[in-house]
Design an enzyme around this catalytic site. Structure first.
Site, PDB file in Angstrom:
ATOM      1  N   HIS A   1     -58.066  16.961 -48.308  1.00 17.89           N
ATOM      2  CA  HIS A   1     -56.693  17.397 -48.603  1.00 17.89           C
ATOM      3  C   HIS A   1     -55.800  16.297 -49.153  1.00 17.89           C
ATOM      4  O   HIS A   1     -54.665  16.568 -49.534  1.00 17.89           O
ATOM      5  CB  HIS A   1     -56.040  17.989 -47.351  1.00 17.89           C
ATOM      6  CG  HIS A   1     -55.656  16.945 -46.349  1.00 17.89           C
ATOM      7  ND1 HIS A   1     -56.568  16.357 -45.515  1.00 17.89           N
ATOM      8  CD2 HIS A   1     -54.469  16.352 -46.077  1.00 17.89           C
ATOM      9  CE1 HIS A   1     -55.965  15.458 -44.763  1.00 17.89           C
ATOM     10  NE2 HIS A   1     -54.698  15.428 -45.083  1.00 17.89           N
TER      11      HIS A   1
HETATM   12  C1  UD1 Z   1     -49.433  16.361 -44.268  1.00 18.83           C
HETATM   13  C2  UD1 Z   1     -49.343  14.866 -43.957  1.00 18.83           C
HETATM   14  C3  UD1 Z   1     -50.738  14.259 -43.921  1.00 18.83           C
HETATM   15  C4  UD1 Z   1     -51.639  15.035 -42.993  1.00 18.83           C
HETATM   16  C5  UD1 Z   1     -51.644  16.491 -43.406  1.00 18.83           C
HETATM   17  C6  UD1 Z   1     -52.520  17.344 -42.535  1.00 18.83           C
HETATM   18  C7  UD1 Z   1     -47.355  13.693 -44.813  1.00 18.83           C
HETATM   19  C8  UD1 Z   1     -46.881  12.716 -45.831  1.00 18.83           C
HETATM   20  N1  UD1 Z   1     -48.611  14.153 -44.985  1.00 18.83           N
HETATM   21  O1  UD1 Z   1     -49.936  16.477 -45.577  1.00 18.83           O
HETATM   22  O2  UD1 Z   1     -50.638  12.936 -43.457  1.00 18.83           O
HETATM   23  O3  UD1 Z   1     -52.943  14.507 -43.066  1.00 18.83           O
HETATM   24  O4  UD1 Z   1     -50.298  16.968 -43.333  1.00 18.83           O
HETATM   25  O5  UD1 Z   1     -52.577  18.642 -43.019  1.00 18.83           O
HETATM   26  O6  UD1 Z   1     -46.631  14.016 -43.913  1.00 18.83           O
HETATM   27  N2  UD1 Z   1     -48.559  24.207 -46.916  1.00 18.83           N
HETATM   28  C9  UD1 Z   1     -48.770  25.510 -46.589  1.00 18.83           C
HETATM   29  N3  UD1 Z   1     -48.604  25.867 -45.269  1.00 18.83           N
HETATM   30  C10 UD1 Z   1     -48.216  24.990 -44.323  1.00 18.83           C
HETATM   31  C11 UD1 Z   1     -47.977  23.653 -44.704  1.00 18.83           C
HETATM   32  C12 UD1 Z   1     -48.167  23.264 -46.003  1.00 18.83           C
HETATM   33  O7  UD1 Z   1     -49.134  26.331 -47.399  1.00 18.83           O
HETATM   34  O8  UD1 Z   1     -48.075  25.383 -43.161  1.00 18.83           O
HETATM   35  C13 UD1 Z   1     -48.780  23.792 -48.313  1.00 18.83           C
HETATM   36  C14 UD1 Z   1     -47.488  23.772 -49.088  1.00 18.83           C
HETATM   37  O9  UD1 Z   1     -47.760  24.230 -50.361  1.00 18.83           O
HETATM   38  C15 UD1 Z   1     -47.131  22.296 -49.134  1.00 18.83           C
HETATM   39  C16 UD1 Z   1     -48.515  21.647 -49.139  1.00 18.83           C
HETATM   40  O10 UD1 Z   1     -49.332  22.497 -48.344  1.00 18.83           O
HETATM   41  O11 UD1 Z   1     -46.365  21.971 -50.241  1.00 18.83           O
HETATM   42  C17 UD1 Z   1     -48.539  20.259 -48.573  1.00 18.83           C
HETATM   43  O12 UD1 Z   1     -47.934  20.236 -47.278  1.00 18.83           O
HETATM   44  P1  UD1 Z   1     -47.198  18.899 -46.782  1.00 18.83           P
HETATM   45  O13 UD1 Z   1     -46.721  19.025 -45.400  1.00 18.83           O
HETATM   46  O14 UD1 Z   1     -46.221  18.453 -47.796  1.00 18.83           O
HETATM   47  O15 UD1 Z   1     -48.336  17.810 -46.835  1.00 18.83           O
HETATM   48  P2  UD1 Z   1     -49.847  17.848 -46.367  1.00 18.83           P
HETATM   49  O16 UD1 Z   1     -50.687  17.706 -47.561  1.00 18.83           O
HETATM   50  O17 UD1 Z   1     -50.146  19.011 -45.474  1.00 18.83           O
END
Ligand code: UD1
Length: 423
Positions: free
Chosen positions: A242
């Protein structure tokens, strides 16, 4: 004495790190309630009011809610509902929403865990808050302090460094963390080597994971082999990816998938994919590498474990199913920080699809290897890890008692704080 402790969670990897601390607070209160009044322990808060704030960085059932059920965590006291956004927008939104909650609740101590945007956002708000116009603020405790990848391109590295420098109590999971914090000039008396609360969760829920039906659902049972004789589980690999650096650029993602083709031709590769990763597969037109695109295979039993060179793509899994799949895998391929540690605790070979790791103990113990991100690096590392067979030592203090140790230190510090403010 009474004290209020606020614990922040926000994203998936926070939940398993915070759950044992929340449980330790509950057990502490139960022990205290059982004591006769005359036996109140001086300098130790008798009753701890526990307030949990969920920032809403992760908000889906699959990325958040299911973990509360799996890990038996009570419902958060406050949900900030901050949601997704750019790093700046997400961090700022959490900070804005958290400030008013912190002012209202005025805890004695704030616990932040790990290295996600929620961790830094809430630590930064707490470091600058003033409850009374005189600078009174909560003590800040950082759980999983001191880890360093020395790679400033990782947003988590920035979050780790800044959070450590804001914290009053730094709880370290492995020896490298103590060294890193010393080198950055953090005073020794703030640093406490306590082990790993994520491994507290793993040890607490391992037996529940053995009751998961995920191996049946994925048709991974009943296939003894020369490599894993007699345990009734097919030889399979577990994959998670991811990191933006791996999946947000088509060329990088493609190279990784090409590196996995050899493995996918020799055994089933099970890939519960983060929403970000599923989105990129569609954006970049990489569906040909996968079976069950869009998680369509989640509910329906896989028709066979025959290997057709394709990766079995699933929606994200809950904690218990994921732990079960990790424990029985012949090899785990990942770019997650936490999974490097969980495989070490389970003694399962792990291939990390990154150039560096902030968790060097996993390499020292011998379960983990850094493959880099090239196709050939991944092929070679996977071949090597599939031959691993030895028994591995558990890293120091990864013994299921880390949250207890953390709470002991916290109670001592809160006792000191209350004595100072009384005098
Ligand atoms: C975040 C953490 C990362 C961790 C990861 C675990 C930071 C900088 N990164 O990254 O360290 O390893 O979580 O998963 O804090 N999304 C959904 N549903 C959700 C959450 C996210 O669909 O419940 C999608 C959204 O499109 C979002 C994308 O995932 O824009 C990324 O989510 P985000 O929280 O920004 O970062 P992660 O890649 O999950």
């Amino acid at each position: 004495m009474k004290a209020k402790i606020m614990t922040v969670v926000g994203a998936r990897p926070n939940f398993m790190k915070a759950a044992p601390i929340i449980a330790a607070i509950r057990e502490h209160n139960e022990r205290m309630a059982a004591l006769p009044n005359s036996m109140e322990v001086s300098n130790s808060p008798v009753v701890i009011e526990s307030v949990m704030v969920h920032t809403g960085q992760h908000y889906d059932e699959a990325m958040s809610d299911r973990f509360f059920v799996d890990l038996c965590i009570p419902k958060p006291t406050v949900h900030l509902g901050a949601g997704s956004g750019s790093h700046a927008a997400q961090t700022a939104e959490i900070m804005k929403r958290f400030e008013s909650v912190l002012l209202q609740e005025q805890p004695n101590l704030l616990i932040v865990v790990g290295d996600v945007n929620s961790t830094l956002a809430c630590a930064l708000v707490a470091a600058k808050i003033s409850f009374d116009g005189n600078g009174t603020r909560p003590l800040i405790a950082h759980v999983e302090a001191g880890l360093r990848s020395f790679d400033r391109c990782m947003p988590e590295e920035t979050n780790r460094i800044l959070t450590d420098h804001l914290a009053d109590l730094l709880f370290v999971t492995e020896e490298s963390g103590i060294r890193n914090l010393q080198q950055e000039g953090i005073p020794d008396d703030k640093v406490h080597f306590v082990g790993n609360t994520m491994i507290d969760s793993l040890l607490a829920f391992r037996s529940k994971a053995s009751t998961s039906h995920i191996l049946d659902t994925l048709n991974l049972r009943g296939m003894d082999s020369a490599e894993r004789p007699g345990n009734g589980v097919a030889r399979y690999a577990l994959l998670t990816l991811h990191r933006p650096s791996n999946v947000d650029h088509r060329e990088s993602f493609l190279a990784i998938l090409e590196g996995l083709e050899e493995l996918a031709s020799s055994c089933a590769v099970i890939f519960p994919a983060h929403p970000r990763t599923q989105q990129r597969i569609a954006d970049f037109g990489l569906e040909r590498f996968f079976d069950h695109v869009n998680g369509a295979g989640n509910e329906e039993k896989r028709s066979s474990t025959s290997t057709n060179g394709k990766i079995c793509l699933l929606d994200p899994l809950g904690y218990i199913d994921c732990l079960c799949l990790m424990e029985h895998a012949a090899v785990v391929i990942t770019d997650s920080g936490g999974i490097q540690e969980e495989t070490t605790a389970l003694g399962v070979p792990c291939v990390t699809v990154r150039e560096n790791t902030e968790r060097p103990v996993t390499i020292q113990v011998g379960t983990n290897i850094l493959a880099g991100t090239s196709a050939e690096g991944i092929r070679q590392a996977t071949r090597q890890q599939l031959k691993l067979g030895a028994e591995f030592a558990m890293p120091e203090a990864w013994d299921g008692k880390s949250a207890e140790r953390i709470l002991e230190v916290i109670c001592r510090e809160l006792g000191k704080q209350q004595q100072t403010s009384a005098s």
